[in-house]
Motif scaffolding. Structure first.
Motif, PDB file in Angstrom:
ATOM      1  N   GLU A   1       0.791  -1.232   0.000  1.00 39.10           N
ATOM      2  CA  GLU A   1       0.000   0.000   0.000  1.00 39.10           C
ATOM      3  C   GLU A   1       0.827   1.288   0.000  1.00 39.10           C
ATOM      4  OE1 GLU A   1      -3.062  -0.202   2.951  1.00 39.10           O
ATOM      5  OE2 GLU A   1      -3.681  -2.183   2.256  1.00 39.10           O
ATOM      6  N   PRO A   2       1.647   1.457  -1.021  1.00 39.68           N
ATOM      7  CA  PRO A   2       2.477   2.653  -1.068  1.00 39.68           C
ATOM      8  C   PRO A   2       1.651   3.891  -1.412  1.00 39.68           C
ATOM      9  CG  PRO A   2       2.670   1.464  -3.102  1.00 39.68           C
ATOM     10  CD  PRO A   2       1.784   0.640  -2.223  1.00 39.68           C
ATOM     11  N   GLN A   3       2.091   5.019  -0.948  1.00 44.76           N
ATOM     12  CA  GLN A   3       1.458   6.293  -1.303  1.00 44.76           C
ATOM     13  C   GLN A   3       2.123   6.758  -2.597  1.00 44.76           C
ATOM     14  OE1 GLN A   3      -0.913   8.030   0.929  1.00 44.76           O
ATOM     15  NE2 GLN A   3      -1.262   9.042  -1.024  1.00 44.76           N
ATOM     16  N   ILE A   4       1.369   6.775  -3.702  1.00 40.81           N
ATOM     17  CA  ILE A   4       1.947   7.148  -5.001  1.00 40.81           C
ATOM     18  C   ILE A   4       1.499   8.560  -5.350  1.00 40.81           C
ATOM     19  CG2 ILE A   4       2.019   6.597  -7.472  1.00 40.81           C
ATOM     20  CD1 ILE A   4       1.621   3.663  -6.626  1.00 40.81           C
ATOM     21  N   TYR A   5       2.468   9.388  -5.674  1.00 44.89           N
ATOM     22  CA  TYR A   5       2.176  10.787  -5.989  1.00 44.89           C
ATOM     23  C   TYR A   5       2.349  11.024  -7.481  1.00 44.89           C
ATOM     24  CZ  TYR A   5       3.029  11.154  -0.983  1.00 44.89           C
ATOM     25  OH  TYR A   5       2.988  10.974   0.376  1.00 44.89           O
ATOM     26  N   PRO A   6       1.269  11.420  -8.177  1.00 46.86           N
ATOM     27  CA  PRO A   6       1.433  11.763  -9.596  1.00 46.86           C
ATOM     28  C   PRO A   6       2.188  13.085  -9.704  1.00 46.86           C
ATOM     29  CG  PRO A   6      -0.852  12.018  -8.899  1.00 46.86           C
ATOM     30  CD  PRO A   6      -0.087  11.576  -7.691  1.00 46.86           C
TER      31      PRO A   6
ATOM     32  N   ASP B   1     -10.396   1.575 -17.598  1.00 50.71           N
ATOM     33  CA  ASP B   1     -10.962   0.784 -16.503  1.00 50.71           C
ATOM     34  C   ASP B   1     -10.286  -0.568 -16.323  1.00 50.71           C
ATOM     35  OD1 ASP B   1     -11.947  -0.071 -18.897  1.00 50.71           O
ATOM     36  OD2 ASP B   1     -13.946  -0.543 -18.173  1.00 50.71           O
ATOM     37  N   VAL B   2      -9.370  -0.902 -17.229  1.00 53.57           N
ATOM     38  CA  VAL B   2      -8.635  -2.155 -17.089  1.00 53.57           C
ATOM     39  C   VAL B   2      -7.484  -1.961 -16.096  1.00 53.57           C
ATOM     40  CG1 VAL B   2      -7.142  -3.770 -18.315  1.00 53.57           C
ATOM     41  CG2 VAL B   2      -9.234  -2.974 -19.377  1.00 53.57           C
ATOM     42  N   CYS B   3      -7.070  -0.732 -15.922  1.00 52.82           N
ATOM     43  CA  CYS B   3      -5.932  -0.442 -15.051  1.00 52.82           C
ATOM     44  C   CYS B   3      -6.159  -1.039 -13.681  1.00 52.82           C
ATOM     45  CB  CYS B   3      -5.760   1.065 -14.849  1.00 52.82           C
ATOM     46  SG  CYS B   3      -5.470   1.927 -16.355  1.00 52.82           S
ATOM     47  N   CYS B   4      -5.070  -1.403 -13.049  1.00 54.09           N
ATOM     48  CA  CYS B   4      -5.282  -1.788 -11.667  1.00 54.09           C
ATOM     49  C   CYS B   4      -5.453  -0.483 -10.916  1.00 54.09           C
ATOM     50  CB  CYS B   4      -4.162  -2.637 -11.103  1.00 54.09           C
ATOM     51  SG  CYS B   4      -2.520  -1.989 -11.165  1.00 54.09           S
ATOM     52  N   VAL B   5      -6.686  -0.194 -10.616  1.00 52.07           N
ATOM     53  CA  VAL B   5      -7.027   1.088 -10.020  1.00 52.07           C
ATOM     54  C   VAL B   5      -6.449   1.139  -8.615  1.00 52.07           C
ATOM     55  CG1 VAL B   5      -8.910   2.684  -9.595  1.00 52.07           C
ATOM     56  CG2 VAL B   5      -9.172   0.892 -11.312  1.00 52.07           C
ATOM     57  N   GLU B   6      -6.633   0.041  -7.907  1.00 59.65           N
ATOM     58  CA  GLU B   6      -6.163   0.010  -6.534  1.00 59.65           C
ATOM     59  C   GLU B   6      -4.816  -0.704  -6.504  1.00 59.65           C
ATOM     60  OE1 GLU B   6      -7.594  -1.572  -2.196  1.00 59.65           O
ATOM     61  OE2 GLU B   6      -8.845  -1.970  -3.945  1.00 59.65           O
ATOM     62  N   ILE B   7      -3.777   0.028  -6.223  1.00 60.55           N
ATOM     63  CA  ILE B   7      -2.455  -0.587  -6.173  1.00 60.55           C
ATOM     64  C   ILE B   7      -2.209  -1.043  -4.743  1.00 60.55           C
ATOM     65  CG2 ILE B   7      -0.001  -0.185  -6.436  1.00 60.55           C
ATOM     66  CD1 ILE B   7      -0.680   1.744  -8.655  1.00 60.55           C
ATOM     67  N   LYS B   8      -2.162  -2.361  -4.574  1.00 59.12           N
ATOM     68  CA  LYS B   8      -1.975  -2.895  -3.228  1.00 59.12           C
ATOM     69  C   LYS B   8      -0.495  -3.006  -2.867  1.00 59.12           C
ATOM     70  CE  LYS B   8      -6.265  -5.325  -2.433  1.00 59.12           C
ATOM     71  NZ  LYS B   8      -6.939  -5.535  -3.710  1.00 59.12           N
TER      72      LYS B   8
ATOM     73  N   CYS C   1       1.074  -3.596  -8.568  1.00 59.49           N
ATOM     74  CA  CYS C   1       0.505  -4.923  -8.449  1.00 59.49           C
ATOM     75  C   CYS C   1      -0.781  -4.795  -7.645  1.00 59.49           C
ATOM     76  CB  CYS C   1       1.537  -5.769  -7.721  1.00 59.49           C
ATOM     77  SG  CYS C   1       1.110  -7.466  -7.521  1.00 59.49           S
ATOM     78  N   ASP C   2      -1.878  -5.417  -8.117  1.00 56.09           N
ATOM     79  CA  ASP C   2      -3.140  -5.232  -7.397  1.00 56.09           C
ATOM     80  C   ASP C   2      -3.608  -6.459  -6.634  1.00 56.09           C
ATOM     81  OD1 ASP C   2      -4.023  -6.840  -9.429  1.00 56.09           O
ATOM     82  OD2 ASP C   2      -5.381  -5.387 -10.309  1.00 56.09           O
ATOM     83  N   SER C   3      -2.732  -7.470  -6.531  1.00 56.16           N
ATOM     84  CA  SER C   3      -3.076  -8.618  -5.694  1.00 56.16           C
ATOM     85  C   SER C   3      -1.788  -9.174  -5.107  1.00 56.16           C
ATOM     86  CB  SER C   3      -3.795  -9.691  -6.514  1.00 56.16           C
ATOM     87  OG  SER C   3      -2.962 -10.104  -7.569  1.00 56.16           O
ATOM     88  N   ALA C   4      -1.914 -10.108  -4.200  1.00 58.08           N
ATOM     89  CA  ALA C   4      -0.730 -10.631  -3.522  1.00 58.08           C
ATOM     90  C   ALA C   4       0.268 -11.182  -4.535  1.00 58.08           C
ATOM     91  CB  ALA C   4      -1.141 -11.718  -2.533  1.00 58.08           C
TER      92      ALA C   4
END
Length: 143
Positions: free
Chosen positions: A30-35, A71-78, A94-97
């Motif tokens: 769960e990194p904080q990503i800054y555009p 909408d295909v993007c991994c919107v939530e980057i885990k 990466c959006d899953s383990a």
């Protein structure tokens, strides 16, 4: 004959690929990503890792499949995999383990039609084919 190399198997939206574990320094949850303004299209933003700002790739923008929609993007980057490259650190979203898999020689094949720029090989795992990401080869293709 050894165990073979270990690979990280990652998913980002509809994209699944593997990267040799030797390229991965850390899996950051769960990194904080800054555009950033005026950032290259292939970059999603930056995040802080060990006192450095690390660019995070926008895989959907790099991978040459014209059908990709927003909408295909991994919107939530885990997670972000922090990878060492010739140009310094780079983050892979990466959006899953992240799954770690062992690769024996017989499950590595040449890519027939590489979806991912710079990929020359694929890993066959549970009858699915996953491109093996060569991050140093990929970076020159980033728009």
């Amino acid at each position: 004959m050894g165990m073979g190399e270990k690979y990280c198997l990652i998913h980002c939206g509809d994209i699944a690929l593997t990267i040799p574990i030797s390229n991965v320094l850390r899996v950051e949850p769960e990194p904080q990503i800054y555009p950033l303004p005026r950032m290259r299209k292939s970059m999603r933003g930056v995040f802080r890792f060990e006192k450095e700002w690390v660019p995070v790739l926008h895989l959907e923008k790099i991978i040459s499949n014209q059908d990709f929609r927003q909408d295909v993007c991994c919107v939530e980057i885990k997670y972000v995999l922090v990878c060492a490259t010739e140009l310094g650190y780079i983050g892979l979203p990466c959006d899953s383990a992240v799954r770690i898999v062992n690769a024996d020689g017989d499950c590595i094949a040449d890519c027939e039609a590489p979806l991912v720029p710079g990929c020359t090989q694929e890993m066959i795992y549970r009858n699915e084919r996953y491109p093996i990401l060569d991050i140093d080869r990929l970076l020159p293709h980033c728009p």
